[in-house]
Write an enzyme that holds these catalytic residues in place. Structure first.
Site, PDB file in Angstrom:
ATOM      1  CG  ASN A 138      40.025  45.946  35.549  1.00  0.00           C
ATOM      2  OD1 ASN A 138      39.248  45.680  35.690  1.00  0.00           O
ATOM      3  ND2 ASN A 138      41.252  45.665  36.494  1.00  0.00           N
ATOM      4  CG  MET A 156      34.505  40.061  39.675  1.00  0.00           C
ATOM      5  SD  MET A 156      35.861  40.940  39.986  1.00  0.00           S
ATOM      6  CE  MET A 156      35.222  42.213  41.102  1.00  0.00           C
ATOM      7  CG  HIS A 157      37.001  35.517  32.583  1.00  0.00           C
ATOM      8  ND1 HIS A 157      37.167  34.452  32.676  1.00  0.00           N
ATOM      9  CD2 HIS A 157      37.563  35.940  31.286  1.00  0.00           C
ATOM     10  CE1 HIS A 157      37.747  33.757  31.806  1.00  0.00           C
ATOM     11  NE2 HIS A 157      37.871  34.752  30.753  1.00  0.00           N
ATOM     12  CB  ILE A 158      41.684  36.068  35.068  1.00  0.00           C
ATOM     13  CG1 ILE A 158      41.586  36.423  36.393  1.00  0.00           C
ATOM     14  CG2 ILE A 158      43.236  36.394  34.420  1.00  0.00           C
ATOM     15  CD1 ILE A 158      42.733  35.793  37.350  1.00  0.00           C
ATOM     16  CG  HIS A 186      42.574  46.302  41.238  1.00  0.00           C
ATOM     17  ND1 HIS A 186      41.726  45.185  41.302  1.00  0.00           N
ATOM     18  CD2 HIS A 186      43.297  46.226  41.806  1.00  0.00           C
ATOM     19  CE1 HIS A 186      42.633  44.646  42.289  1.00  0.00           C
ATOM     20  NE2 HIS A 186      43.672  45.464  42.646  1.00  0.00           N
ATOM     21  CG  ASN A 236      32.262  51.099  39.004  1.00  0.00           C
ATOM     22  OD1 ASN A 236      32.949  52.245  39.054  1.00  0.00           O
ATOM     23  ND2 ASN A 236      32.447  50.364  39.906  1.00  0.00           N
ATOM     24  CG  ASP A 286      42.953  43.577  39.221  1.00  0.00           C
ATOM     25  OD1 ASP A 286      42.172  43.904  38.210  1.00  0.00           O
ATOM     26  OD2 ASP A 286      42.683  42.763  39.940  1.00  0.00           O
ATOM     27  N   GLY A 288      27.140  46.401  39.098  1.00  0.00           N
ATOM     28  CA  GLY A 288      27.011  47.148  37.914  1.00  0.00           C
ATOM     29  C   GLY A 288      26.786  48.558  38.512  1.00  0.00           C
ATOM     30  CD  GLU A 300      35.182  51.289  42.751  1.00  0.00           C
ATOM     31  OE1 GLU A 300      35.945  50.482  42.677  1.00  0.00           O
ATOM     32  OE2 GLU A 300      33.795  50.901  42.807  1.00  0.00           O
TER      33      GLU A 300
HETATM   34  C1  GAR Z   1      34.196  47.754  41.816  1.00  0.00           C
HETATM   35  O1  GAR Z   1      34.541  47.945  43.332  1.00  0.00           O
HETATM   36  C2  GAR Z   1      35.318  47.430  41.253  1.00  0.00           C
HETATM   37  O2  GAR Z   1      36.555  48.240  41.749  1.00  0.00           O
HETATM   38  C3  GAR Z   1      35.788  46.035  41.617  1.00  0.00           C
HETATM   39  O3  GAR Z   1      34.656  45.351  41.366  1.00  0.00           O
HETATM   40  C4  GAR Z   1      33.604  46.198  41.861  1.00  0.00           C
HETATM   41  C5  GAR Z   1      32.424  46.344  40.951  1.00  0.00           C
HETATM   42  O4  GAR Z   1      31.316  47.046  41.429  1.00  0.00           O
HETATM   43  N1  GAR Z   1      37.039  45.361  40.577  1.00  0.00           N
HETATM   44  C6  GAR Z   1      37.602  44.674  40.727  1.00  0.00           C
HETATM   45  O5  GAR Z   1      37.786  44.155  41.884  1.00  0.00           O
HETATM   46  C7  GAR Z   1      38.506  44.181  39.597  1.00  0.00           C
HETATM   47  N2  GAR Z   1      39.539  43.563  40.259  1.00  0.00           N
HETATM   48  P1  GAR Z   1      30.045  47.279  40.527  1.00  0.00           P
HETATM   49  O6  GAR Z   1      29.704  46.149  40.010  1.00  0.00           O
HETATM   50  O7  GAR Z   1      29.326  47.928  41.448  1.00  0.00           O
HETATM   51  O8  GAR Z   1      30.413  48.330  39.453  1.00  0.00           O
END
Ligand code: GAR
Length: 229
Positions: A140, A109-111, A142, A24, A175, A22, A204
């Site tokens: 999203n 992480m759920h499609i 990625h 982001n 993605d 979390g 990010e």
């Molecule tokens: C981030 O690095 C994001 O880019 C990635 O998950 C991480 C979540 O980090 N997203 C994916 O891989 C989507 N396919 P966080 O939980 O610290 O925000």
């Protein structure tokens, strides 16, 4: 500080979907109601993983941010006969209930299914729900550039020679939506993945806020201002 031009509008409502750390989400929490995301409040954080640390960020923020948790396997186990699509619909129900103006997948992480996306496009109406006044945009983040699927892994295999991060509109191809923002993050030869990830995260946290504002700013009339609650 509030932007005076938006002060009379009801706050724009954001739902954030997460699965893990979390960080982001935390960037969005820090940005809400600042010049980066003026007149915006996070009205729901939903996780598909019970122990997602992001749920703690939400529940320790003041004012508290409502949270929800719904994981696929426990859902299927406790609702015999229900399917993956039923799970998608249930998640969509929970998110719509929060009346978001936009939805951000921040490490979710759920499609999501095509049917799930149709709900937010307004082309599929869920039982007991009203017709949406307009599409609810969903984005999203990625960790790869547009057209690269695996990011760092692809780099290590020599399949790509540059890496980056993008925030894109969610489409049914995982993605692969057209990016709203993407940034190249230079890879230093022989760099450990942990060091690269740390630099990537910092980028990010900036672009997730910028992209969220792009979609919210296009939402002229907050959906919530049409509704009774
Ligand atoms: C981030 O690095 C994001 O880019 C990635 O998950 C991480 C979540 O980090 N997203 C994916 O891989 C989507 N396919 P966080 O939980 O610290 O925000």
């Amino acid at each position: 500080m509030d932007d005076p031009s938006t002060a009379t509008l009801p706050p724009r409502r954001l739902a954030v979907l997460i699965s893990g750390e979390g960080t982001n989400l935390q960037a969005l929490i820090n940005a809400q109601n600042t010049l980066s995301l003026p007149n915006t409040c996070i009205v729901l954080v939903l996780s598909n993983r019970k122990n997602a640390r992001g749920l703690i960020h939400a529940s320790t923020t003041l004012p508290l941010i409502p949270t929800a948790y719904l994981s696929l396997q426990p859902f299927l186990k406790s609702n015999l006969g229900k399917t993956l699509e039923d799970y998608n619909v249930e998640v969509a129900h929970i998110v719509l209930h929060a009346k978001p103006d936009a939805v951000v997948c921040a490490g979710f992480m759920h499609i999501v299914s095509e049917g799930f996306l149709d709900v937010f496009k307004g082309t599929r109406i869920l039982e007991g729900k009203e017709v949406l006044a307009r599409e609810v945009p969903m984005i999203n983040i990625h960790p790869a550039l547009f057209g690269q699927f695996d990011g760092f892994e692809a780099f290590q295999k020599g399949e790509v020679d540059e890496l980056g991060i993008m925030v894109h509109c969610v489409v049914k191809e995982v993605d692969h939506g057209e990016p709203l923002i993407q940034r190249r993050v230079k890879v230093v030869k022989e760099e450990a993945i942990e060091a690269y990830e740390e630099r990537l995260h910092k980028v990010e946290w900036e672009i997730i806020v910028e992209a969220t504002w792009i979609v919210l700013d296009e939402v002229q009339l907050p959906l919530s201002s049409n509704s009774s609650s």
